[in-house]
Design a protein around this motif. Structure first.
Motif, short mmCIF file in Angstrom:
data_model
loop_
_atom_site.label_atom_id
_atom_site.label_comp_id
_atom_site.label_asym_id
_atom_site.label_seq_id
_atom_site.Cartn_x
_atom_site.Cartn_y
_atom_site.Cartn_z
N ARG A 7 -10.48 -7.88 -18.81
CA ARG A 7 -10.35 -7.36 -20.18
C ARG A 7 -10.81 -5.93 -20.32
NH1 ARG A 7 -6.58 -10.74 -21.28
NH2 ARG A 7 -7.22 -12.93 -21.17
N ASP A 8 -11.75 -5.50 -19.49
CA ASP A 8 -12.28 -4.15 -19.57
C ASP A 8 -12.89 -3.79 -18.23
OD1 ASP A 8 -12.91 -1.70 -20.68
OD2 ASP A 8 -14.65 -2.41 -21.80
N VAL A 9 -13.01 -2.49 -17.97
CA VAL A 9 -13.64 -2.03 -16.75
C VAL A 9 -14.40 -0.75 -17.07
CG1 VAL A 9 -11.61 -0.70 -16.02
CG2 VAL A 9 -13.25 -1.48 -14.31
N ALA A 10 -15.54 -0.56 -16.41
CA ALA A 10 -16.35 0.64 -16.62
C ALA A 10 -16.92 1.08 -15.29
CB ALA A 10 -17.48 0.37 -17.62
N ALA A 11 -17.18 2.39 -15.17
CA ALA A 11 -17.76 2.93 -13.94
C ALA A 11 -18.82 3.95 -14.30
CB ALA A 11 -16.68 3.56 -13.08
N ASN A 12 -19.84 4.00 -13.45
CA ASN A 12 -20.91 4.98 -13.59
C ASN A 12 -21.30 5.41 -12.18
OD1 ASN A 12 -23.00 6.57 -14.59
ND2 ASN A 12 -24.45 4.86 -14.62
N GLY A 13 -20.74 6.55 -11.74
CA GLY A 13 -20.91 6.92 -10.34
C GLY A 13 -20.25 5.90 -9.45
N LYS A 19 0.85 -1.19 0.00
CA LYS A 19 0.00 0.00 0.00
C LYS A 19 0.89 1.24 0.00
CE LYS A 19 -3.98 -2.11 2.28
NZ LYS A 19 -4.93 -2.02 3.40
N ARG A 20 0.58 2.14 -0.95
CA ARG A 20 1.32 3.39 -1.04
C ARG A 20 0.39 4.51 -0.63
NH1 ARG A 20 5.65 2.77 -4.54
NH2 ARG A 20 6.16 4.87 -3.87
N VAL A 21 0.72 5.24 0.42
CA VAL A 21 -0.19 6.26 0.95
C VAL A 21 0.54 7.59 1.06
CG1 VAL A 21 -1.72 6.91 2.84
CG2 VAL A 21 -1.39 4.49 2.28
N TYR A 22 -0.08 8.65 0.56
CA TYR A 22 0.41 10.00 0.76
C TYR A 22 -0.37 10.65 1.89
CZ TYR A 22 3.11 9.72 -3.53
OH TYR A 22 4.01 9.36 -4.49
N ALA A 23 0.25 11.59 2.56
CA ALA A 23 -0.39 12.22 3.71
C ALA A 23 -1.64 12.98 3.31
CB ALA A 23 0.59 13.17 4.41
N ASP A 24 -1.59 13.68 2.16
CA ASP A 24 -2.73 14.49 1.75
C ASP A 24 -3.67 13.67 0.89
OD1 ASP A 24 -3.13 17.56 -0.21
OD2 ASP A 24 -4.52 16.40 1.04
N ARG A 25 -4.83 13.26 1.44
CA ARG A 25 -5.81 12.47 0.72
C ARG A 25 -7.05 13.29 0.37
NH1 ARG A 25 -5.87 7.11 1.36
NH2 ARG A 25 -7.56 7.24 -0.15
N THR A 26 -6.96 14.63 0.58
CA THR A 26 -8.10 15.49 0.33
C THR A 26 -8.52 15.40 -1.13
OG1 THR A 26 -7.32 17.00 2.03
CG2 THR A 26 -8.98 17.84 0.49
N GLY A 27 -9.81 15.16 -1.35
CA GLY A 27 -10.31 15.12 -2.72
C GLY A 27 -9.87 13.91 -3.50
N ALA A 28 -9.48 12.83 -2.83
CA ALA A 28 -9.01 11.64 -3.53
C ALA A 28 -10.14 11.00 -4.32
CB ALA A 28 -8.43 10.65 -2.53
N GLU A 29 -9.81 10.47 -5.51
CA GLU A 29 -10.76 9.76 -6.34
C GLU A 29 -10.22 8.37 -6.62
OE1 GLU A 29 -13.03 12.16 -9.26
OE2 GLU A 29 -11.43 13.62 -8.98
N VAL A 66 1.81 -4.40 -12.58
CA VAL A 66 1.04 -5.37 -13.35
C VAL A 66 1.30 -5.13 -14.83
CG1 VAL A 66 -0.79 -5.64 -11.64
CG2 VAL A 66 -1.00 -3.86 -13.39
N GLY A 67 1.02 -6.15 -15.65
CA GLY A 67 1.15 -6.02 -17.10
C GLY A 67 -0.15 -6.41 -17.76
N GLY A 68 -0.15 -6.34 -19.09
CA GLY A 68 -1.35 -6.70 -19.82
C GLY A 68 -2.53 -5.81 -19.48
N VAL A 69 -2.26 -4.52 -19.25
CA VAL A 69 -3.32 -3.56 -18.92
C VAL A 69 -4.10 -3.21 -20.18
CG1 VAL A 69 -3.80 -1.25 -18.07
CG2 VAL A 69 -2.09 -2.67 -16.93
N SER A 70 -5.43 -3.15 -20.05
CA SER A 70 -6.26 -2.89 -21.22
C SER A 70 -7.20 -1.70 -21.06
CB SER A 70 -7.08 -4.12 -21.56
OG SER A 70 -7.83 -4.56 -20.44
N ALA A 71 -7.52 -1.29 -19.84
CA ALA A 71 -8.51 -0.23 -19.66
C ALA A 71 -8.42 0.37 -18.26
CB ALA A 71 -9.91 -0.79 -19.89
N LEU A 72 -9.00 1.56 -18.12
CA LEU A 72 -9.15 2.17 -16.81
C LEU A 72 -10.47 2.92 -16.77
CD1 LEU A 72 -8.65 5.50 -16.78
CD2 LEU A 72 -6.29 4.82 -17.06
N ALA A 73 -10.94 3.17 -15.57
CA ALA A 73 -12.17 3.94 -15.35
C ALA A 73 -12.06 4.69 -14.05
CB ALA A 73 -13.39 3.02 -15.34
N VAL A 74 -12.70 5.84 -13.96
CA VAL A 74 -12.73 6.63 -12.74
C VAL A 74 -14.08 6.40 -12.07
CG1 VAL A 74 -12.70 8.93 -11.76
CG2 VAL A 74 -11.13 8.35 -13.61
N ARG A 75 -14.04 5.99 -10.84
CA ARG A 75 -15.26 5.76 -10.08
C ARG A 75 -15.67 7.06 -9.40
NH1 ARG A 75 -16.15 0.98 -5.57
NH2 ARG A 75 -18.42 1.19 -5.38
N GLY A 76 -16.86 7.57 -9.75
CA GLY A 76 -17.28 8.87 -9.25
C GLY A 76 -17.81 8.81 -7.83
#
Length: 273
Positions: free
Chosen positions: A50-56, A8-18, A263-273
């Motif tokens: 293979r893929d990832v999606a987010a909606n809220g 786990k990699r943690v920074y002190a300032d987590r304000t507004g983290a997404e 990790v390797g073999g990365v294919s997609a990313l999504a931001v969870r709102g």
């Protein structure tokens, strides 16, 4: 000494983290992002994603076994190569070309040739862009690698980058594999453009000549990136990208920061709102 994905990699300032979700051949990586700083990250679920999606707060993952939702709960779809949300509806595409919508169960909408991406009610496939309504309707092009289906639709193809208006119009020539646009649904009220015009939204495309950012309709400018992104997404404060080799990139306006995810073999990313 190198760090592993299980640390786990943690920074002190987590304000507004997404929260950023990354699909890789080892599984789904979840990372915390505050502006352009990556904090804690971990391998959240082991599977060939293979893929990832987010909606809220909702998320979906396409895997070699099934489409997973929530806390990686199976849905009975079977093997999947792409997932995406059309409003509140979850769509998925399988390696056999089947495209379906999740209601009480999966409702098959039709089949396409070699599906590659699903977004905003559109499917990118080898035989063109398909629009989802009661079924599937082919709206043109061919060898489509990626699609953005909301607002002003864009398609990345082996022949170029196209915008849907009165038919498909050329944006750029050469082969493109990735296209991403920030969406009004995701943006917070404070980050919306004054006009609200889709043409003002942040947009990126990645092709054989590198990464491009849209400056206006039909106008794209090349930008340098530390590696070739396989996907691009957006938070309120940053543009986020990821490479196939597992490098997470974030730019909050002062250049790209990078973090190796292990990790390797990365294919997609999504931001969870």
């Amino acid at each position: 000494m190198g760090h592993t994905i299980d640390e786990k990699r943690v920074y002190a300032d987590r304000t507004g983290a997404e929260t950023v979700l990354i699909a890789s051949e080892r599984g789904v990586v979840v990372a915390s992002l505050s502006a352009d700083r990556v904090g804690e990250f971990r391998l959240d679920h082991r599977t060939a994603a293979r893929d990832v999606a987010a909606n809220g707060d909702r998320r979906a993952v396409a895997t070699d076994e099934d489409v997973l939702v929530g806390r990686y709960e199976p849905t009975g779809f079977g093997p999947a190569v792409a997932v995406g949300f059309d409003g509140d509806d979850l769509l998925a595409a399988g390696p056999d070309g089947r495209v379906a919508r999740l209601d009480d169960g999966w409702t098959t909408l039709g089949t396409v040739e070699t599906p590659r991406a699903v977004h905003g009610g559109m499917v990118a496939a080898a035989d063109g862009v398909w629009m989802v309504d009661q079924g599937l309707r082919n709206v043109g092009l061919g060898d489509v690698r990626d699609v953005h289906g909301r607002g002003m639709p864009l398609a990345a193809t082996d022949d170029g980058l196209y915008r849907l208006g009165n038919g498909w119009m050329d944006e750029r020539s050469d082969a493109f594999g990735v296209v991403s646009v920030d969406s009004a649904e995701r943006r917070s009220a404070s980050s919306r453009t004054q006009s609200g015009d889709a043409a003002d939204d942040r947009a990126h495309a990645v092709g054989e000549d590198g990464t491009f950012v849209r400056e206006a309709v039909g106008e794209w400018r090349a930008v340098e990136t530390p590696g070739d992104p396989v996907d691009v997404a957006y938070t309120d404060r940053a543009t986020v990208a990821v490479t196939e080799g597992g490098t997470l990139l974030a730019d909050a306006g002062e250049g790209w920061r990078t973090r190796e995810l292990g990790v390797g073999g990365v294919s997609a990313l999504a931001v969870r709102g």
